[in-house]
Scaffold this motif. Sequence first.
Motif: not given
Length: 210
Positions: A10-21, A58-70
């Motif tokens: 919902h906001d920047t405090s949440d860690v983005s991650r992969l999920v199975l639909s 690891h992607r299901f746990v979280g997507l590290p923002s420091e590794l993300m492309t712009p």
Amino acid sequence: MPTRLIDVGHDTSDVSRLVLSSNIGNSEQIKYAALSYCWGGEKDAESQFKTEKVSLEHRFVGLPSELMTPTTKDAILLARAIGLRYLWIDALCIVQDDEDDWLHESSQMDLVYRHAFVTFCSLNSDSCHESFLNRAPAVRVPFQSTIRKATKGSYLIGLRSRTGVYMNRGDYDWDLALSKWNKRCWTFQEKEMSTPDGLKEMKLPVAGLN
């Protein structure tokens, strides 16, 4: 529904991650955004933030923002800004070095874009390493009339490709006409696959997304 989605929270405090639909309740009612963009040249593609066999869990746990492309960061920020919790990006939602997964998921591309609530199109960036929200500012040049002293103001000057004359065009039309995105086969089909209601110009104040 695509096999995998990105839960942006919902906001920047949440860690983005992969999920199975398939693990999302009432998945038929889930609204998600799809991203259409250019990966860039060979070096940019190699360094793209993506999902591979070794990183899938690891992607299901979280997507590290420091590794993300712009581009990935911008898409996540935009999805949150318009109130969508789920996002589809090919580099992350398809296991790039798994031939079976890639063949299966790529064969479903028409469904991914057709059923997306909205498609984000990164028109003014030529690479995944370029931001499409933080645009290069134009240069403001002061103007003072030497004929009428009361006439003064400023011009905004920005770089444009020398590819013809474009008159009376808005920002969207300029970006579309001059973008590499508009000249790529993959992005062309993504544009055609998106529904008219899902592929639209969204004018949002960039300052409000920070």
